[in-house]
Design a protein around this motif. Structure first.
Motif, PDB file in Angstrom:
ATOM      1  N   ARG A  48     -14.756  -9.078  65.803  1.00  0.00           N
ATOM      2  CA  ARG A  48     -15.145  -9.965  64.711  1.00  0.00           C
ATOM      3  C   ARG A  48     -13.880 -10.386  63.964  1.00  0.00           C
ATOM      4  NH1 ARG A  48     -19.175  -9.837  67.085  1.00  0.00           N
ATOM      5  NH2 ARG A  48     -21.340  -9.530  66.395  1.00  0.00           N
ATOM      6  N   SER A  49     -13.880 -11.635  63.490  1.00  0.00           N
ATOM      7  CA  SER A  49     -12.810 -12.097  62.609  1.00  0.00           C
ATOM      8  C   SER A  49     -13.186 -11.688  61.189  1.00  0.00           C
ATOM      9  CB  SER A  49     -12.662 -13.618  62.715  1.00  0.00           C
ATOM     10  OG  SER A  49     -11.771 -14.087  61.718  1.00  0.00           O
ATOM     11  N   TRP A  50     -12.439 -10.741  60.623  1.00  0.00           N
ATOM     12  CA  TRP A  50     -12.717 -10.241  59.270  1.00  0.00           C
ATOM     13  C   TRP A  50     -11.727 -10.856  58.290  1.00  0.00           C
ATOM     14  CZ3 TRP A  50     -16.897  -7.305  58.125  1.00  0.00           C
ATOM     15  CH2 TRP A  50     -17.530  -6.637  59.177  1.00  0.00           C
ATOM     16  N   ALA A  51     -12.235 -11.395  57.193  1.00  0.00           N
ATOM     17  CA  ALA A  51     -11.391 -11.804  56.071  1.00  0.00           C
ATOM     18  C   ALA A  51     -11.274 -10.609  55.144  1.00  0.00           C
ATOM     19  CB  ALA A  51     -12.000 -12.992  55.339  1.00  0.00           C
ATOM     20  N   LEU A  52     -10.060 -10.096  54.976  1.00  0.00           N
ATOM     21  CA  LEU A  52      -9.827  -8.857  54.235  1.00  0.00           C
ATOM     22  C   LEU A  52      -8.932  -9.128  53.032  1.00  0.00           C
ATOM     23  CD1 LEU A  52      -9.036  -6.716  57.396  1.00  0.00           C
ATOM     24  CD2 LEU A  52     -11.143  -6.575  56.049  1.00  0.00           C
ATOM     25  N   GLN A  53      -9.368  -8.714  51.871  1.00  0.00           N
ATOM     26  CA  GLN A  53      -8.581  -8.888  50.651  1.00  0.00           C
ATOM     27  C   GLN A  53      -7.917  -7.577  50.278  1.00  0.00           C
ATOM     28  OE1 GLN A  53     -10.731 -10.609  47.410  1.00  0.00           O
ATOM     29  NE2 GLN A  53      -9.050 -10.447  45.961  1.00  0.00           N
ATOM     30  N   ARG A  54      -6.630  -7.659  49.914  1.00  0.00           N
ATOM     31  CA  ARG A  54      -5.931  -6.437  49.500  1.00  0.00           C
ATOM     32  C   ARG A  54      -6.345  -6.058  48.083  1.00  0.00           C
ATOM     33  NH1 ARG A  54       0.569  -4.937  49.015  1.00  0.00           N
ATOM     34  NH2 ARG A  54       0.181  -2.880  48.117  1.00  0.00           N
ATOM     35  N   CYS A  55      -6.795  -4.813  47.953  1.00  0.00           N
ATOM     36  CA  CYS A  55      -7.168  -4.253  46.652  1.00  0.00           C
ATOM     37  C   CYS A  55      -6.404  -2.957  46.488  1.00  0.00           C
ATOM     38  CB  CYS A  55      -8.677  -4.004  46.578  1.00  0.00           C
ATOM     39  SG  CYS A  55      -9.698  -5.464  46.819  1.00  0.00           S
ATOM     40  N   ASP A  86      -4.336  -0.070  47.526  1.00  0.00           N
ATOM     41  CA  ASP A  86      -3.903   0.572  48.764  1.00  0.00           C
ATOM     42  C   ASP A  86      -4.852   0.336  49.921  1.00  0.00           C
ATOM     43  OD1 ASP A  86      -6.056   2.086  47.966  1.00  0.00           O
ATOM     44  OD2 ASP A  86      -5.125   4.015  48.437  1.00  0.00           O
ATOM     45  N   HIS A  87      -5.928  -0.431  49.711  1.00  0.00           N
ATOM     46  CA  HIS A  87      -6.865  -0.640  50.812  1.00  0.00           C
ATOM     47  C   HIS A  87      -7.278  -2.113  50.863  1.00  0.00           C
ATOM     48  CE1 HIS A  87      -9.817  -0.369  47.542  1.00  0.00           C
ATOM     49  NE2 HIS A  87     -10.710  -0.892  48.362  1.00  0.00           N
ATOM     50  N   LEU A  88      -8.025  -2.448  51.909  1.00  0.00           N
ATOM     51  CA  LEU A  88      -8.504  -3.799  52.134  1.00  0.00           C
ATOM     52  C   LEU A  88     -10.025  -3.775  52.150  1.00  0.00           C
ATOM     53  CD1 LEU A  88      -6.179  -4.559  55.193  1.00  0.00           C
ATOM     54  CD2 LEU A  88      -5.771  -5.319  52.852  1.00  0.00           C
ATOM     55  N   VAL A  89     -10.638  -4.834  51.648  1.00  0.00           N
ATOM     56  CA  VAL A  89     -12.096  -4.933  51.665  1.00  0.00           C
ATOM     57  C   VAL A  89     -12.493  -6.319  52.168  1.00  0.00           C
ATOM     58  CG1 VAL A  89     -12.208  -5.642  49.237  1.00  0.00           C
ATOM     59  CG2 VAL A  89     -14.229  -4.655  50.332  1.00  0.00           C
ATOM     60  N   SER A  90     -13.503  -6.380  53.027  1.00  0.00           N
ATOM     61  CA  SER A  90     -13.865  -7.639  53.658  1.00  0.00           C
ATOM     62  C   SER A  90     -14.596  -8.572  52.699  1.00  0.00           C
ATOM     63  CB  SER A  90     -14.731  -7.380  54.892  1.00  0.00           C
ATOM     64  OG  SER A  90     -16.003  -6.885  54.533  1.00  0.00           O
ATOM     65  N   ARG A  91     -14.395  -9.867  52.927  1.00  0.00           N
ATOM     66  CA  ARG A  91     -15.080 -10.910  52.174  1.00  0.00           C
ATOM     67  C   ARG A  91     -15.993 -11.748  53.071  1.00  0.00           C
ATOM     68  NH1 ARG A  91     -14.855  -8.153  47.963  1.00  0.00           N
ATOM     69  NH2 ARG A  91     -12.850  -8.022  46.892  1.00  0.00           N
ATOM     70  N   SER A  92     -15.756 -11.730  54.379  1.00  0.00           N
ATOM     71  CA  SER A  92     -16.610 -12.437  55.321  1.00  0.00           C
ATOM     72  C   SER A  92     -16.242 -11.994  56.725  1.00  0.00           C
ATOM     73  CB  SER A  92     -16.454 -13.956  55.196  1.00  0.00           C
ATOM     74  OG  SER A  92     -15.151 -14.360  55.574  1.00  0.00           O
ATOM     75  N   HIS A  93     -17.077 -12.354  57.690  1.00  0.00           N
ATOM     76  CA  HIS A  93     -16.773 -12.075  59.092  1.00  0.00           C
ATOM     77  C   HIS A  93     -17.412 -13.136  59.969  1.00  0.00           C
ATOM     78  CE1 HIS A  93     -20.729 -10.177  58.538  1.00  0.00           C
ATOM     79  NE2 HIS A  93     -20.916 -10.389  59.811  1.00  0.00           N
ATOM     80  N   LEU A  94     -16.788 -13.358  61.136  1.00  0.00           N
ATOM     81  CA  LEU A  94     -17.260 -14.351  62.100  1.00  0.00           C
ATOM     82  C   LEU A  94     -17.153 -13.787  63.505  1.00  0.00           C
ATOM     83  CD1 LEU A  94     -15.343 -17.539  60.849  1.00  0.00           C
ATOM     84  CD2 LEU A  94     -17.739 -16.994  60.406  1.00  0.00           C
TER      85      LEU A  94
END
Length: 429
Positions: free
Chosen positions: A212-219, A221-229
């Motif tokens: 899956r293509s994950w859009a990940l935002q840096r928060c 020390d970690h990353l959290v997804s905003r969408s996926h395709l």
């Protein structure tokens, strides 16, 4: 910003006509992409549409017929000695979707990992004259080709690098956006470290054979997804390379039907190959879907099961009735000992008319086929009951070594650099 070269005065009518043809094909391509976005309930960002209408894709596909250059399909640009694709220009719909996920703004500094030239040119249009685009690849031939095509199209201000994308491009960091256009098994530490806090990266992440293509935002020390395709990409090379394992099950070369599993997943290939020659059990879930309805999130629910893998089949095996999967090149499956179950080809809920809606079911082979088919069908029911109409799945990416107590609830997938948590509720500290 329009930067590609156009006709100069003095061209004859034939030359002018030959240059109008790509523009018409490009317009048709963009209209088709917009229609597919609409079918999926998404709107293509105005800036992305403008970039697609501006960049001459055929310039990045030398030797390819114009119609093929503007078809909604990937263009293979290099294969290895085994004939496996290792570099390509991605399909326009996938490119548009990922650029929408990336949310590039004018003035942004962007790093692209995996270079073909075309996507870098689109990024250059999006960042405008005050932004900067760096595109990199480990393969010198790919980089040289991208450089040549970018210069030919008028994007000589895009920076090209030959280096291993696993380590990013620290000398030009920090970046506001990072996009990977190669399939990654993990998120390297350099990508997280080289993006600004609050910045976004888009990466085709592969887990248990599912990409899956994950859009990940840096928060922090970690990353959290905003969408996926949904997507598919050639795998990373270099330090970030990680191959799954193909397990052939049927055919003269036992490759007409196979499984794609993680390297460390225990598989009894001989027992499963034997099971495929035996009778088939089936269970139907009672869960239905309308024609054209999107249900790929069901796969993400199934990937949380420890027995999950992916079944692939050649058309010949399907025509012979050996298997009848929901998708030929990537159907969710479960393996337990010498038994395999997979999601069946959807059947019409009304068999008399053959019309939809269509019902999900499971087929299975092996000594425990009825039980494993029932388990797969029950998981489809759970997805339908608990997740189908609820929040989208969320991916959190933490550094390797993060204690369990600091992770959100969900399915934890441990990788080389990361602890990835797939859940259906966003993590909050």
């Amino acid at each position: 910003m329009t930067t590609h070269r156009t006709n100069s005065p003095g061209f004859d009518d034939a030359t002018a006509e030959s240059n109008r043809a790509p523009e018409a094909l490009r317009s048709s391509m963009v209209e088709g992409i917009a229609a597919r976005h609409e079918q999926l309930g998404r709107a293509m960002p105005t800036a992305v549409e403008a970039a697609l209408r501006t960049v001459p894709r055929h310039v990045f596909a030398p030797g390819v017929e114009l119609e093929a250059a503007y078809a909604d399909d990937s263009l293979v640009t290099k294969k290895n000695e085994r004939g496996v694709n290792i570099s390509s220009v991605s399909a326009p719909t996938i490119i548009a979707g990922m650029l929408g996920q990336l949310d590039v703004q004018p003035g942004h500094r962007v790093l692209e990992i995996g270079s073909g030239g075309y996507n870098a040119a689109l990024l250059a249009e999006l960042v405008g004259p005050d932004g900067a685009v760096t595109t990199m690849d480990i393969d010198p031939e790919v980089v040289d080709r991208a450089r040549t095509c970018l210069d030919r199209a008028g994007y000589d201000h895009v920076r090209t690098l030959r280096a291993d994308g696993e380590f990013g491009a620290a000398e030009f960091s920090p970046f506001d956006r990072i996009i990977a256009t190669v399939g990654a098994w993990d998120i390297p530490p350099a990508w997280r470290e080289q993006i600004v806090d609050g910045g976004r990266m888009v990466a085709p992440l592969r887990t248990k054979g599912l990409t899956r293509s994950w859009a990940l935002q840096r928060c922090g020390d970690h990353l959290v997804s905003r969408s996926h395709l949904m997507c598919g990409f050639v795998p990373m090379q270099g330090a970030g390379e990680h191959r799954g394992r193909a397990v052939p099950l049927y055919g003269d070369d036992r490759e007409q039907v196979g499984l794609w599993v993680d390297e460390d997943q225990p598989i009894d290939a001989a027992a499963l190959a034997s099971a495929m020659a035996g009778p088939r059990a089936e269970t139907w879930s009672g869960v239905v879907v309308d024609k054209g309805e999107f249900f790929a999130d069901q796969d993400l629910w199934l990937v949380t099961l420890p027995e999950f893998c992916v079944l692939t089949a050649q058309q010949e095996a399907i025509d012979q009735g050996v298997v009848s999967p929901s998708w030929r090149l990537g159907t969710p499956a479960l393996v337990e000992g010498g038994t395999v179950a997979y999601r069946a080809r959807l059947r019409p809920a009304d068999p008399e008319t053959g019309q939809g809606p269509y019902e999900f079911g499971a087929y299975a082979h092996g000594p425990d086929a009825p039980e494993l088919a029932d388990r797969l069908a029950e998981q489809i029911r759970i997805w339908d009951r608990d997740h189908r109409a609820g929040p989208e799945p969320v991916l959190n990416v933490f550094p390797a070594g993060t204690p369990d107590a600091e992770l959100p609830q969900g399915c934890v997938l441990d990788k080389r650099h990361s602890r990835i948590v797939l859940s259906w509720s966003e993590y909050t500290e």
